[in-house]
Scaffold this active site. Sequence first.
Site, mmCIF file in Angstrom:
data_model
loop_
_atom_site.group_PDB
_atom_site.id
_atom_site.type_symbol
_atom_site.label_atom_id
_atom_site.label_comp_id
_atom_site.label_asym_id
_atom_site.label_seq_id
_atom_site.Cartn_x
_atom_site.Cartn_y
_atom_site.Cartn_z
ATOM 1 N N CYS A 1 0.805 -1.225 0.000
ATOM 2 C CA CYS A 1 0.000 0.000 0.000
ATOM 3 C C CYS A 1 0.837 1.273 0.000
ATOM 4 O O CYS A 1 0.302 2.352 -0.266
ATOM 5 C CB CYS A 1 -0.933 0.005 1.206
ATOM 6 N N HIS B 1 -3.302 7.413 3.717
ATOM 7 C CA HIS B 1 -3.682 6.165 3.061
ATOM 8 C C HIS B 1 -5.131 5.847 3.388
ATOM 9 O O HIS B 1 -5.552 5.892 4.549
ATOM 10 C CB HIS B 1 -2.759 5.049 3.544
ATOM 11 N N ASN C 1 -9.999 0.260 0.194
ATOM 12 C CA ASN C 1 -8.537 0.309 0.205
ATOM 13 C C ASN C 1 -8.029 -0.213 -1.137
ATOM 14 O O ASN C 1 -8.102 -1.405 -1.417
ATOM 15 C CB ASN C 1 -8.008 -0.542 1.355
#
Length: 332
Positions: free
Chosen positions: A114, A259, A289
């Site tokens: 990520c 994030h 996500n």
Amino acid sequence: MTTPCIIRGLGHCVPETRLTNADLERMVDTNDEWITSRTGIKERRIAAKGETTVSLSHQAALRALEHAGMQAEELTHILVATFTPDSYIPSSACMLAHRLGLHGRTCMDVSAACSGFLFALETARAFVCLHPEAKVLVTATDVVSSRVDYSDRGICVLFGDGAGAAIITGDTGVAPAGCGRVVDVLLATDGSVSDLLTVKGGGSGSPCKPGETVRRDFFVEMNGREVYKYAVRAMSSICKTMMEKHGLTKEQVDVFIPHQANLRIIDAVGSRLDMPAEKIFTNVHKYGNTSAASVIIALSEARSEGFIKDGDTVLLSTFGGGFTWGSALVRF
């Protein structure tokens, strides 16, 4: 001494197919209230058959090139941040270059889960430092749905697919209108806790054999509670370090883009930084996500929607498997 560089163009692309919480209620033992209260996610985009990391990267790249007013032929380097490449060989970056009609360029994939966009951004800055004339395409793309077990209700509610792209070039002193100047990037890793978030199946440490049933480790496996705690500490700490390094107070940060893992993490990091909610950009409710694409999609969307205005100082932060995490400071 670092070579100044700018974000000359931004673009993003998400699949058309939506997977809503209501859809998930029909797939696993969950419900909209449970998902929304714990993650803030209402829906996520899922790649259709034929949509891949390379095809999504291609669309995001074309939009970033258009935003930059550039032609693909001008690109000198291509980086694709992903943990879901179309194939191990060739790299997604090489395949993307081919789709753009390019050959003979420097192309490579970057693997930082990520945190992929910030790791690729720092790599792009290094290329520009070595080659000031470089024009680097950075895409961050993941088709996470290809590595999600949709019978695992703790995992399948979290992730979606998407791509973001940025064109990184040297700064001749006066950035074109609308560009962002990359002030700094800070990165960090901790492999001692790597088993808390993994996708092992198919790697050389957990190989697949012909005729073998796909194992559970082929999909995302995560200790959510421990990842949450580490992510909040790591992201808030590295953001504080970045702000202290550049003498910034929270009042001097105009926009914070963390994030987009889930709303609880976003809120917890914002609280630790004492960042007003109105300065924090979120789109996790729409996309879930999207892994490496998370921060760059949010940056592109925030800029295109006017959430980021000319003159704004933008703080980015991310966290991913590895563990990997980072922060970037960009002035528009």
